[in-house]
Design an enzyme around this catalytic site. Structure first.
Site, PDB file in Angstrom:
ATOM      1  N   SER A   1      12.899   5.930 -13.842  1.00 52.86           N
ATOM      2  CA  SER A   1      11.849   6.727 -14.475  1.00 52.86           C
ATOM      3  C   SER A   1      11.800   8.129 -13.869  1.00 52.86           C
ATOM      4  O   SER A   1      11.725   9.134 -14.587  1.00 52.86           O
ATOM      5  CB  SER A   1      10.503   6.014 -14.292  1.00 52.86           C
ATOM      6  OG  SER A   1       9.447   6.902 -14.462  1.00 52.86           O
ATOM      7  N   SER A   2      11.870   8.200 -12.540  1.00 49.70           N
ATOM      8  CA  SER A   2      11.803   9.507 -11.864  1.00 49.70           C
ATOM      9  C   SER A   2      12.993  10.381 -12.239  1.00 49.70           C
ATOM     10  O   SER A   2      12.844  11.580 -12.466  1.00 49.70           O
ATOM     11  CB  SER A   2      11.818   9.333 -10.343  1.00 49.70           C
ATOM     12  OG  SER A   2      10.631   8.786  -9.923  1.00 49.70           O
TER      13      SER A   2
ATOM     14  N   TYR B   1       8.990  15.836   0.736  1.00 43.87           N
ATOM     15  CA  TYR B   1       8.832  17.149   0.103  1.00 43.87           C
ATOM     16  C   TYR B   1       8.678  17.028  -1.408  1.00 43.87           C
ATOM     17  O   TYR B   1       8.058  17.880  -2.040  1.00 43.87           O
ATOM     18  CB  TYR B   1       9.986  18.073   0.515  1.00 43.87           C
ATOM     19  CG  TYR B   1       9.889  18.353   1.992  1.00 43.87           C
ATOM     20  CD1 TYR B   1       8.928  19.236   2.465  1.00 43.87           C
ATOM     21  CD2 TYR B   1      10.655  17.658   2.912  1.00 43.87           C
ATOM     22  CE1 TYR B   1       8.759  19.433   3.811  1.00 43.87           C
ATOM     23  CE2 TYR B   1      10.494  17.850   4.264  1.00 43.87           C
ATOM     24  CZ  TYR B   1       9.542  18.744   4.718  1.00 43.87           C
ATOM     25  OH  TYR B   1       9.356  18.926   6.058  1.00 43.87           O
TER      26      TYR B   1
ATOM     27  N   HIS C   1      15.171  12.316  12.216  1.00 48.94           N
ATOM     28  CA  HIS C   1      13.998  12.405  13.101  1.00 48.94           C
ATOM     29  C   HIS C   1      13.053  11.221  12.881  1.00 48.94           C
ATOM     30  O   HIS C   1      12.118  11.035  13.649  1.00 48.94           O
ATOM     31  CB  HIS C   1      13.282  13.759  12.965  1.00 48.94           C
ATOM     32  CG  HIS C   1      12.561  13.977  11.671  1.00 48.94           C
ATOM     33  ND1 HIS C   1      12.561  15.180  11.022  1.00 48.94           N
ATOM     34  CD2 HIS C   1      11.815  13.155  10.905  1.00 48.94           C
ATOM     35  CE1 HIS C   1      11.834  15.087   9.918  1.00 48.94           C
ATOM     36  NE2 HIS C   1      11.383  13.872   9.827  1.00 48.94           N
ATOM     37  N   HIS C   2      13.290  10.457  11.828  1.00 51.91           N
ATOM     38  CA  HIS C   2      12.492   9.247  11.610  1.00 51.91           C
ATOM     39  C   HIS C   2      13.025   8.079  12.445  1.00 51.91           C
ATOM     40  O   HIS C   2      12.430   7.002  12.421  1.00 51.91           O
ATOM     41  CB  HIS C   2      12.525   8.842  10.130  1.00 51.91           C
ATOM     42  CG  HIS C   2      11.830   9.819   9.242  1.00 51.91           C
ATOM     43  ND1 HIS C   2      10.492   9.766   8.972  1.00 51.91           N
ATOM     44  CD2 HIS C   2      12.294  10.900   8.569  1.00 51.91           C
ATOM     45  CE1 HIS C   2      10.151  10.761   8.163  1.00 51.91           C
ATOM     46  NE2 HIS C   2      11.231  11.464   7.905  1.00 51.91           N
TER      47      HIS C   2
ATOM     48  N   HIS D   1       0.853  -1.201   0.000  1.00 52.53           N
ATOM     49  CA  HIS D   1       0.000   0.000   0.000  1.00 52.53           C
ATOM     50  C   HIS D   1       0.887   1.249   0.000  1.00 52.53           C
ATOM     51  O   HIS D   1       0.685   2.167  -0.804  1.00 52.53           O
ATOM     52  CB  HIS D   1      -0.922  -0.008   1.227  1.00 52.53           C
ATOM     53  CG  HIS D   1      -1.566   1.324   1.516  1.00 52.53           C
ATOM     54  ND1 HIS D   1      -2.577   1.839   0.745  1.00 52.53           N
ATOM     55  CD2 HIS D   1      -1.326   2.257   2.486  1.00 52.53           C
ATOM     56  CE1 HIS D   1      -2.942   3.023   1.225  1.00 52.53           C
ATOM     57  NE2 HIS D   1      -2.188   3.306   2.276  1.00 52.53           N
TER      58      HIS D   1
ATOM     59  N   LYS E   1       4.607  30.057   3.916  1.00 52.17           N
ATOM     60  CA  LYS E   1       3.702  29.684   2.820  1.00 52.17           C
ATOM     61  C   LYS E   1       2.243  29.766   3.253  1.00 52.17           C
ATOM     62  O   LYS E   1       1.404  30.345   2.555  1.00 52.17           O
ATOM     63  CB  LYS E   1       4.013  28.258   2.354  1.00 52.17           C
ATOM     64  CG  LYS E   1       5.241  28.197   1.486  1.00 52.17           C
ATOM     65  CD  LYS E   1       5.478  26.812   0.985  1.00 52.17           C
ATOM     66  CE  LYS E   1       6.424  26.849  -0.182  1.00 52.17           C
ATOM     67  NZ  LYS E   1       5.865  27.467  -1.383  1.00 52.17           N
TER      68      LYS E   1
ATOM     69  N   GLU F   1      11.985  12.903   0.060  1.00 50.93           N
ATOM     70  CA  GLU F   1      10.875  12.307  -0.690  1.00 50.93           C
ATOM     71  C   GLU F   1       9.529  12.871  -0.239  1.00 50.93           C
ATOM     72  O   GLU F   1       8.620  13.098  -1.038  1.00 50.93           O
ATOM     73  CB  GLU F   1      10.910  10.778  -0.513  1.00 50.93           C
ATOM     74  CG  GLU F   1       9.719  10.016  -1.054  1.00 50.93           C
ATOM     75  CD  GLU F   1       9.611  10.037  -2.566  1.00 50.93           C
ATOM     76  OE1 GLU F   1      10.607  10.404  -3.227  1.00 50.93           O
ATOM     77  OE2 GLU F   1       8.534   9.703  -3.079  1.00 50.93           O
TER      78      GLU F   1
ATOM     79  N   HIS G   1      13.261  11.492   3.649  1.00 51.81           N
ATOM     80  CA  HIS G   1      12.664  12.751   4.073  1.00 51.81           C
ATOM     81  C   HIS G   1      12.520  13.741   2.913  1.00 51.81           C
ATOM     82  O   HIS G   1      11.436  14.304   2.738  1.00 51.81           O
ATOM     83  CB  HIS G   1      13.329  13.389   5.280  1.00 51.81           C
ATOM     84  CG  HIS G   1      12.383  14.379   5.871  1.00 51.81           C
ATOM     85  ND1 HIS G   1      11.311  14.009   6.637  1.00 51.81           N
ATOM     86  CD2 HIS G   1      12.266  15.712   5.695  1.00 51.81           C
ATOM     87  CE1 HIS G   1      10.581  15.063   6.922  1.00 51.81           C
ATOM     88  NE2 HIS G   1      11.138  16.114   6.376  1.00 51.81           N
TER      89      HIS G   1
ATOM     90  N   TRP H   1       7.240  -0.291   3.856  1.00 56.74           N
ATOM     91  CA  TRP H   1       7.711   0.345   2.623  1.00 56.74           C
ATOM     92  C   TRP H   1       9.146   0.842   2.772  1.00 56.74           C
ATOM     93  O   TRP H   1       9.825   1.126   1.790  1.00 56.74           O
ATOM     94  CB  TRP H   1       6.780   1.479   2.207  1.00 56.74           C
ATOM     95  CG  TRP H   1       7.026   2.794   2.890  1.00 56.74           C
ATOM     96  CD1 TRP H   1       6.563   3.152   4.108  1.00 56.74           C
ATOM     97  CD2 TRP H   1       7.798   3.901   2.403  1.00 56.74           C
ATOM     98  NE1 TRP H   1       6.996   4.420   4.426  1.00 56.74           N
ATOM     99  CE2 TRP H   1       7.754   4.911   3.393  1.00 56.74           C
ATOM    100  CE3 TRP H   1       8.520   4.149   1.241  1.00 56.74           C
ATOM    101  CZ2 TRP H   1       8.406   6.133   3.260  1.00 56.74           C
ATOM    102  CZ3 TRP H   1       9.165   5.372   1.107  1.00 56.74           C
ATOM    103  CH2 TRP H   1       9.100   6.335   2.105  1.00 56.74           C
TER     104      TRP H   1
ATOM    105  N   SER I   1      -0.819  27.291  -4.831  1.00 52.59           N
ATOM    106  CA  SER I   1      -0.393  28.677  -5.072  1.00 52.59           C
ATOM    107  C   SER I   1      -0.915  29.200  -6.410  1.00 52.59           C
ATOM    108  O   SER I   1      -0.906  30.403  -6.654  1.00 52.59           O
ATOM    109  CB  SER I   1       1.136  28.787  -5.061  1.00 52.59           C
ATOM    110  OG  SER I   1       1.629  28.341  -3.828  1.00 52.59           O
TER     111      SER I   1
ATOM    112  N   ASP J   1       7.158  21.854 -26.089  1.00 56.41           N
ATOM    113  CA  ASP J   1       7.053  20.492 -25.533  1.00 56.41           C
ATOM    114  C   ASP J   1       8.141  20.362 -24.469  1.00 56.41           C
ATOM    115  O   ASP J   1       8.811  21.343 -24.139  1.00 56.41           O
ATOM    116  CB  ASP J   1       7.239  19.430 -26.632  1.00 56.41           C
ATOM    117  CG  ASP J   1       6.550  18.113 -26.269  1.00 56.41           C
ATOM    118  OD1 ASP J   1       6.729  17.645 -25.137  1.00 56.41           O
ATOM    119  OD2 ASP J   1       5.829  17.564 -27.111  1.00 56.41           O
TER     120      ASP J   1
ATOM    121  N   ARG K   1       1.456   0.665  14.978  1.00 51.60           N
ATOM    122  CA  ARG K   1       1.075   0.514  13.581  1.00 51.60           C
ATOM    123  C   ARG K   1       1.538  -0.850  13.064  1.00 51.60           C
ATOM    124  O   ARG K   1       2.287  -1.551  13.739  1.00 51.60           O
ATOM    125  CB  ARG K   1       1.686   1.646  12.742  1.00 51.60           C
ATOM    126  CG  ARG K   1       3.199   1.632  12.741  1.00 51.60           C
ATOM    127  CD  ARG K   1       3.804   2.891  12.154  1.00 51.60           C
ATOM    128  NE  ARG K   1       3.693   2.950  10.706  1.00 51.60           N
ATOM    129  CZ  ARG K   1       4.544   3.639   9.921  1.00 51.60           C
ATOM    130  NH1 ARG K   1       5.548   4.309  10.457  1.00 51.60           N
ATOM    131  NH2 ARG K   1       4.400   3.646   8.622  1.00 51.60           N
TER     132      ARG K   1
ATOM    133  N   THR L   1       7.547  26.817   6.040  1.00 49.19           N
ATOM    134  CA  THR L   1       6.197  26.294   5.796  1.00 49.19           C
ATOM    135  C   THR L   1       5.163  27.299   6.308  1.00 49.19           C
ATOM    136  O   THR L   1       4.130  27.534   5.659  1.00 49.19           O
ATOM    137  CB  THR L   1       6.008  24.925   6.486  1.00 49.19           C
ATOM    138  OG1 THR L   1       7.123  24.103   6.157  1.00 49.19           O
ATOM    139  CG2 THR L   1       4.738  24.250   6.036  1.00 49.19           C
TER     140      THR L   1
END
Lengths: 529, 64
Positions: free
Chosen positions: A173-174, A261, A306-307, A81, A335, A259, A257, A146, A272, A110, A454, A332
């Protein structure tokens, strides 16, 4: 950027759509609009696949005890998931928006590398096929989460190998997509469109693409080392051979991390774009928005640990990562302040894109605040791997990224399809999503604070009530997405014809071309004053 | 192809090669750093490189 005065509508007043038809068109296309469409439909399909996995998880958790799946399969579901939603749904959706909108918004004909663009997309379906087939191989799909942490990922069956290959392919690909986007933005802007005149959506994607180029190879490197640990006798992370499993966590979150963002910055760009349109005011503090986005991107590289506050770091490390994480609240906050200030005294109307944008601000801010709570090391040590964390990141990624993408689809559908969507269906989709999202994920804060871990298929009976509420909410949220599908299909098949400028307050370049956008646009670049 | 198109193509390829080289350095760099040991130093160098790269990449384009 307040608005872009442009003196013409050039190079798109004809419709030279010389392209194959049928299936061949979609397989061989090098057109940025076709590829954007492919990305968006692909990501919606993956959203449904990942969503079905989520509903199976929630069904299992409706009451304590084991109901419909065995624990190993449950773990595979939580793992897949996460992987499918991140790499198959959210990221491709963001790339789909970039493909459609970046060339149109900067006045480019293009993407810079059209063939590579086709390749970037067509790598994704095989990668997802690998992921999904991993359910059917001996040992089942990857089940270690994951994050693919060793030792579980070193010991797992063949499903892990398929997952590693899938991550490699999606990473390639990315990276190709990001190189294309950066090159397009840097080299193909219309004359007069300086960097500080670019729409904010383009800015957020420029920064996101840099982030991707920097961190996807790190993920690819780390899973390559996992692969060699599994099959070639190395011991990078295999403790049995002298390797360091915690080092994998450091490397993974050095990717992981940023990722986060990567998934949220394009959403910032969409919001925006939407808010000034429906507030009929220029975006407040354009330059500060650009600098805030860049600051968030830079800070995202120095907060990864921090993870993993509970792995046993020195106190100095804990303090550094705690304070660095809290620093992200500043850009943040800039924004969020600017979005609210843009709406202040604006002539606001509340069409569906605006509803999703406001819903985004409200719920993303809540997710941000719980992020701040989790940044506090002693609190995080209590809440690590509880449902509080699950609630936090779903507020950021579902109510954040996904809501912004929904808003973006409704905002640009008139340009893409040449027809207006049904406003009633759009609003119904927003309100059902908003309500059911909160019913699903808000109770998870209570569950986490009460200590529910979890990634477990069974739980103590005191957690039953809120789990039942969350499950009911999840099914409501899932069914709400059928409203979205029907709104999009109805729009494409029978919506009212859309004018070139579908929204009164819109002022970016894409609204100067007819609706639907012709197959080829801006063959003669517009001049931006 | 016109001169302008040729120049643009060359410029695109140049930009892409620079970006691809960064990706390759990160991919092989992280494996090499782990292989040689000294993970703390390796991660520190990687982090500083990223910071420097971002500052330079954004800074040199601000005035365009």
């Amino acid at each position: 950027m307040s608005s872009i005065p442009h003196d013409h509508v050039a190079g798109h007043d004809h419709d030279h759509a010389h392209h194959p038809t049928g299936l061949l068109r979609w397989v061989t296309t090098t057109n940025h609009k076709d590829i954007g469409t492919l990305y968006l439909w692909f990501s919606f399909t993956m959203f449904i696949v990942g969503g079905c996995m989520a509903l199976t998880i929630r069904t299992e958790l409706f009451q304590p005890g084991l109901q419909i799946v065995n624990p190993e399969f449950f773990n595979s579901l939580t793992t897949l998931h996460g992987l499918i939603m991140i790499f198959g749904a959210i990221m491709p959706a963001a790339v789909g928006f970039a493909n459609w909108q970046v060339p149109l918004m900067i006045g480019a004909p293009d993407m810079a590398f059209a063939r590579m663009n086709n390749w970037s997309f067509w790598l994704l379906p095989p990668a997802v096929v690998l992921l999904i087939t991993s359910f059917f191989v001996p040992g089942g799909a990857a089940a270690g989460g994951w994050t693919l942490y060793p030792p579980l990922s070193v010991q797992a069956g063949m499903g892990m190998d398929l997952t590693i290959f899938a991550v490699h392919i999606m990473g390639a690909s990315s990276i190709m997509g990001s190189i294309n986007i950066v090159t397009t933005i840097l080299n193909l802007r219309a004359p007069g469109m300086t960097l500080m005149k670019m729409p904010l959506f383009v800015w957020t994607w420029l920064i996101t693409a840099y982030l991707l180029i920097a961190v996807m190879p790190v993920l690819a490197g780390s899973v390559t080392m996992l692969l060699t640990d599994r099959h070639f006798g190395t011991s990078f992370f295999n403790a049995a051979g002298g390797g360091d499993p915690v080092m994998f966590q450091h490397i993974f979150w050095f990717f992981g991390h940023p990722e986060v963002y990567i998934m949220i910055l394009p959403s910032f760009g969409i919001v925006s774009t939407i808010i000034p349109t429906f507030a009929r005011k220029p975006l407040f503090g354009y330059a500060s928005m650009v600098y805030a986005t860049a600051s968030i991107a830079i800070l995202s590289f120095i907060v990864w640990a921090h993870h993993m506050f509970t792995v046993g770091m020195p106190a100095a490390g804990l303090l550094f990562f705690m304070y660095a994480t809290m620093l992200i609240a500043i850009p943040t906050g800039v924004k969020v302040f600017n979005w609210v200030a843009t709406m202040w005294k604006g002539s606001m109307t509340f069409e569906t894109p605006m509803l999703f944008a406001i819903g985004f601000i409200f719920l993303f801010t809540m997710g941000g605040f719980t992020g701040l709570v989790l940044a506090i090391t002693p609190v995080d040590i209590q809440l690590q791997d509880t449902y509080y964390v699950v609630a936090h990141f779903h507020y950021v990624l579902v109510a954040g990224s996904l809501f912004a993408f929904f808003g973006g689809v409704y905002y640009w559908l008139p340009k893409w399809a040449g027809r207006m969507y049904d406003e009633k269906l759009g609003k119904l989709h927003f309100w059902t999503s908003f309500v059911f999202f909160n019913i699903t994920f808000f109770p998870m804060h209570f569950l986490g604070l009460a200590g529910m871990p979890r990634r477990i298929p069974d739980y103590a009976t005191q957690f039953t009530d809120w789990n039942q509420v969350a499950t009911v909410g999840a099914f409501g949220f899932g069914l709400s997405q059928l409203i979205f599908l029907s709104a999009v299909v109805k729009c494409i098949r029978s919506g009212e014809p859309a004018p070139a400028k579908a929204w009164e307050g819109a002022d970016t370049l894409e609204w100067t071309v007819p609706s639907p956008a012709p197959y080829h646009t801006f063959e003669t670049p517009p001049v931006v004053k | 192809m016109t001169d302008r198109a040729t120049r643009l193509r060359a410029s695109n390829v140049r930009t892409a090669l620079v970006l691809a080289s960064i990706a390759l350095v990160f991919f092989f760099g992280i494996i090499a750093a782990e292989y040689m040991g000294g993970p703390t130093a390796a991660i520190g160098v990687m982090g500083s490189t990223v910071l420097l790269f971002l500052v330079v990449a954004i800074g040199r384009n601000l005035r365009k």
